[in-house]
Write an enzyme that holds these catalytic residues in place. Structure first.
Site, PDB file in Angstrom:
ATOM      1  N   TYR A  51     -15.276  20.099  -3.297  1.00 30.03           N
ATOM      2  CA  TYR A  51     -16.352  19.109  -3.368  1.00 30.03           C
ATOM      3  C   TYR A  51     -16.878  19.036  -4.790  1.00 30.03           C
ATOM      4  O   TYR A  51     -17.106  20.083  -5.405  1.00 30.03           O
ATOM      5  CB  TYR A  51     -17.506  19.486  -2.430  1.00 30.03           C
ATOM      6  CG  TYR A  51     -17.717  18.436  -1.378  1.00 30.03           C
ATOM      7  CD1 TYR A  51     -18.135  17.161  -1.734  1.00 30.03           C
ATOM      8  CD2 TYR A  51     -17.469  18.697  -0.040  1.00 30.03           C
ATOM      9  CE1 TYR A  51     -18.301  16.170  -0.783  1.00 30.03           C
ATOM     10  CE2 TYR A  51     -17.627  17.715   0.917  1.00 30.03           C
ATOM     11  CZ  TYR A  51     -18.045  16.457   0.548  1.00 30.03           C
ATOM     12  OH  TYR A  51     -18.200  15.482   1.487  1.00 30.03           O
ATOM     13  N   GLU A  53     -19.372  16.302  -6.058  1.00 31.56           N
ATOM     14  CA  GLU A  53     -20.266  15.151  -6.260  1.00 31.56           C
ATOM     15  C   GLU A  53     -20.879  15.225  -7.653  1.00 31.56           C
ATOM     16  O   GLU A  53     -21.257  16.298  -8.112  1.00 31.56           O
ATOM     17  CB  GLU A  53     -21.367  15.156  -5.206  1.00 31.56           C
ATOM     18  CG  GLU A  53     -20.870  14.691  -3.849  1.00 31.56           C
ATOM     19  CD  GLU A  53     -21.956  14.746  -2.788  1.00 31.56           C
ATOM     20  OE1 GLU A  53     -23.073  15.222  -3.074  1.00 31.56           O
ATOM     21  OE2 GLU A  53     -21.670  14.312  -1.653  1.00 31.56           O
ATOM     22  N   ASP A 200     -10.985  -8.175 -12.161  1.00 31.06           N
ATOM     23  CA  ASP A 200     -10.384  -7.220 -11.241  1.00 31.06           C
ATOM     24  C   ASP A 200      -8.876  -7.286 -11.483  1.00 31.06           C
ATOM     25  O   ASP A 200      -8.188  -8.157 -10.980  1.00 31.06           O
ATOM     26  CB  ASP A 200     -10.759  -7.624  -9.813  1.00 31.06           C
ATOM     27  CG  ASP A 200     -10.062  -6.780  -8.752  1.00 31.06           C
ATOM     28  OD1 ASP A 200      -9.240  -5.912  -9.115  1.00 31.06           O
ATOM     29  OD2 ASP A 200     -10.345  -7.013  -7.567  1.00 31.06           O
ATOM     30  N   THR A 226      -7.125  -1.222  -9.362  1.00 29.93           N
ATOM     31  CA  THR A 226      -6.538  -0.167  -8.540  1.00 29.93           C
ATOM     32  C   THR A 226      -5.661   0.653  -9.477  1.00 29.93           C
ATOM     33  O   THR A 226      -5.371   0.240 -10.613  1.00 29.93           O
ATOM     34  CB  THR A 226      -5.637  -0.704  -7.413  1.00 29.93           C
ATOM     35  OG1 THR A 226      -4.521  -1.376  -7.994  1.00 29.93           O
ATOM     36  CG2 THR A 226      -6.385  -1.655  -6.495  1.00 29.93           C
ATOM     37  N   LYS A 229      -0.803  -0.073  -8.100  1.00 28.16           N
ATOM     38  CA  LYS A 229       0.077  -1.243  -8.067  1.00 28.16           C
ATOM     39  C   LYS A 229       0.993  -1.181  -9.289  1.00 28.16           C
ATOM     40  O   LYS A 229       1.787  -0.258  -9.389  1.00 28.16           O
ATOM     41  CB  LYS A 229      -0.760  -2.502  -7.915  1.00 28.16           C
ATOM     42  CG  LYS A 229      -1.528  -2.494  -6.567  1.00 28.16           C
ATOM     43  CD  LYS A 229      -2.420  -3.672  -6.338  1.00 28.16           C
ATOM     44  CE  LYS A 229      -3.202  -3.510  -5.034  1.00 28.16           C
ATOM     45  NZ  LYS A 229      -4.151  -4.608  -4.802  1.00 28.16           N
ATOM     46  N   ARG A 235      -2.839   5.997  -4.858  1.00 23.16           N
ATOM     47  CA  ARG A 235      -3.774   4.975  -4.419  1.00 23.16           C
ATOM     48  C   ARG A 235      -5.163   5.321  -4.932  1.00 23.16           C
ATOM     49  O   ARG A 235      -5.582   6.470  -4.829  1.00 23.16           O
ATOM     50  CB  ARG A 235      -3.818   4.899  -2.899  1.00 23.16           C
ATOM     51  CG  ARG A 235      -2.468   4.846  -2.237  1.00 23.16           C
ATOM     52  CD  ARG A 235      -2.603   4.480  -0.806  1.00 23.16           C
ATOM     53  NE  ARG A 235      -3.005   3.094  -0.743  1.00 23.16           N
ATOM     54  CZ  ARG A 235      -2.171   2.083  -0.905  1.00 23.16           C
ATOM     55  NH1 ARG A 235      -0.900   2.286  -1.127  1.00 23.16           N
ATOM     56  NH2 ARG A 235      -2.605   0.845  -0.848  1.00 23.16           N
TER      57      ARG A 235
HETATM   58  C1  LIG Z   1      -5.230  -4.712  -4.071  1.00 25.10           C
HETATM   59  C2  LIG Z   1      -6.449  -5.368  -4.574  1.00 25.10           C
HETATM   60  C3  LIG Z   1      -7.717  -4.801  -4.380  1.00 25.10           C
HETATM   61  C4  LIG Z   1      -8.016  -3.703  -3.402  1.00 25.10           C
HETATM   62  O1  LIG Z   1      -7.441  -2.528  -3.525  1.00 25.10           O
HETATM   63  P1  LIG Z   1      -7.563  -1.428  -2.360  1.00 25.10           P
HETATM   64  O2  LIG Z   1      -7.213  -0.196  -3.082  1.00 25.10           O
HETATM   65  O3  LIG Z   1      -6.598  -1.853  -1.313  1.00 25.10           O
HETATM   66  O4  LIG Z   1      -8.955  -1.438  -1.869  1.00 25.10           O
HETATM   67  C5  LIG Z   1      -8.805  -5.385  -5.012  1.00 25.10           C
HETATM   68  N1  LIG Z   1      -8.657  -6.481  -5.752  1.00 25.10           N
HETATM   69  C6  LIG Z   1      -7.466  -7.080  -5.922  1.00 25.10           C
HETATM   70  C7  LIG Z   1      -7.379  -8.301  -6.768  1.00 25.10           C
HETATM   71  C8  LIG Z   1      -6.321  -6.559  -5.327  1.00 25.10           C
HETATM   72  O5  LIG Z   1      -5.159  -7.176  -5.465  1.00 25.10           O
END
Ligand SMILES: *Cc1c(COP(=O)(O)O)cnc(C)c1O
Length: 432
Positions: A51, A53, A200, A226, A229, A235
């Site tokens: 933990y 935090e 994002d 993220t 990807k 993840r």
């Molecule tokens: C994949 C994605 C997310 C979310 O990611 P998670 O890890 O699945 O919550 C947020 N914004 C965009 C543009 C994405 O393609």
């Protein structure tokens, strides 16, 4: 995983079968990738027990010295990767990184302007079924139906929309948009209407880190991503700032007066705002992946991701498919299946019988319902990690076309499946 097999054979069997599925199929889901064994080892490590935090050096728990070092490494490497001044690597996912941005920059009921989900946007950019659309007033811009900007964002229309709805926050970023963004134009619109600008880059972070796409960080008030990807890590999510700046919200910050800088407000939005304890094993795995992404080989990988997607899009076009916007600048494409008279749902199912994994996806102005759709989204990151090049990606487009021409034909499915098996044998995943 001998201990898992001994103690819990049911779960071990799920893992084994999933390993076989990943090994023996063509993974073309644009948001997926394959992490290295080193990343998996960190993610599967005993750091899960701890933990922690708070932030490195400022924890609410004792015994954090070693996880502090891991998180410091993750932060240092992330900052080097994106050439930025500040990062928070704790968000459990892209969605929780985005929640932190909303919490820091908006009050419930405030207006945000984002890319329409049906035009490639993400749920967390104002969809009515997501917290972002439930708690905030979401307005959308979209892509063009036809003309020279077909499938692309028309910045004049973004500006008109922003002037009409006066958002507090403008979001950029998408899950199914194959073109680069004009961040400078977005920023000038944001400045004109007094909005904050947020990118994002969940899908394209790896390509941005490799400088193969434009860099949003200098133009945006805040950036999220993220890590799993194109960045090819475990993840997770993170929040980044090119430069720190004074917290513009002053009094309404949760601990008024004490959060002088926006970085402090964002840190407190991640924890305790959105999350409890950070996942230290995942943060360590992020650090490993960032270390990999800092190697020259990662830029080569990203260049191949883009070249492979471009070759595949070209092959599909020459086979008579409409690619939304006519092609791709990044790792993915949206394929309109209208010319084959197949729905996205039928295509996803037929391709899956041939061991090719894609996802059905609405194309912009899609007349089909969301669970049917008229298109599929196809991406190159995962199979590029396995080593495939442009020749293989063109071949896969032709294999997919054979399935899409006869989606119900068992013989076609079997013959494509055997060619898929041949490709998979030639490019083993996790070769031992
Ligand atoms: C994949 C994605 C997310 C979310 O990611 P998670 O890890 O699945 O919550 C947020 N914004 C965009 C543009 C994405 O393609």
């Amino acid at each position: 995983m001998s201990e898992l097999a001994r103690q819990d054979p049911e779960i071990a069997a799920c893992v084994e079968r999933e390993a076989a599925r990943q090994e023996h199929g063509l993974e073309l889901i644009a948001s997926e990738n394959f992490v290295s064994r080193a990343v998996m080892e960190a993610a599967g490590s005993l750091l899960t027990n701890k933990y922690a935090e708070g932030l490195p050096g400022k924890r609410y728990y004792g015994g954090c010295v070693h996880v502090d070092s891991a998180e410091e490494l993750a932060r240092t490497r992330a900052k080097a990767l994106f050439d930025c001044a500040w990062v928070n690597v704790q968000p459990h996912s892209g969605a929780s990184a985005n929640m932190a941005v909303y919490l820091a920059y908006l009050q419930p009921g405030d207006t945000l302007l984002g890319l329409d989900l049906a035009h490639g946007g993400h749920l967390t950019h104002g969809s009515p079924v997501n917290f972002s659309g439930i708690l905030y007033k979401a307005q959308f811009y979209g892509v063009e139906k036809d003309g020279p900007l077909e499938g692309r964002i028309d910045m004049d229309k973004v500006r008109s929309k922003a002037l009409a709805v006066r958002p507090k926050l403008i979001s950029i970023g998408a899950s199914a948009y194959s073109r680069d963004f004009d961040y400078a134009a977005f920023r000038s619109i944001a400045d004109e209407v007094g909005a904050f600008l947020w990118m994002d880059m969940a899908h394209t972070a790896g390509l941005i880190a490799s400088k193969l796409l434009r860099d949003p960080l200098p133009h945006c008030h805040v950036v999220t991503t993220t890590t799993h990807k194109t960045l090819r890590g475990t993840r997770g999510g993170m929040v980044l700032l090119k430069q720190d700046y004074e917290n513009p919200f002053g009094k309404r910050a949760p601990k008024s007066g004490r959060l002088k800088m926006i970085s402090e407000l964002l840190d407190s939005a991640v924890f305790p705002g959105v999350q409890g304890g950070p996942l230290m094993h995942i943060i360590a795995a992020k650090a490993v992946a960032f270390g990999e992404a800092l190697q020259p080989a990662f830029r080569d990988y990203c260049a191949r991701v883009i070249a492979n997607a471009a070759a595949m899009a070209e092959e599909f076009s020459s086979l008579g498919y409409r690619i939304v916007s006519g092609g791709t600048d990044n790792h993915l494409m949206l394929i309109d299946l209208a010319s084959r008279g197949v729905t996205g749902k039928a295509a996803e199912e037929a391709l899956s019988r041939a061991e090719i994994t894609v996802n059905k996806n609405m194309v912009p102005f899609d007349p089909n319902p969301a669970l049917v759709t008229g298109g599929i989204r196809v991406g190159s990151p995962a199979m590029t990690t396995r080593g495939l090049g442009t020749g293989e990606f063109r071949r896969i487009a032709r294999l997919m076309d054979r399935v899409l021409l006869k989606p119900a034909c068992a013989d076609t499915s079997a013959s494509v499946r055997s060619e898929v098996a041949e490709i998979c044998r030639a490019f083993p995943l996790y070769a031992r």
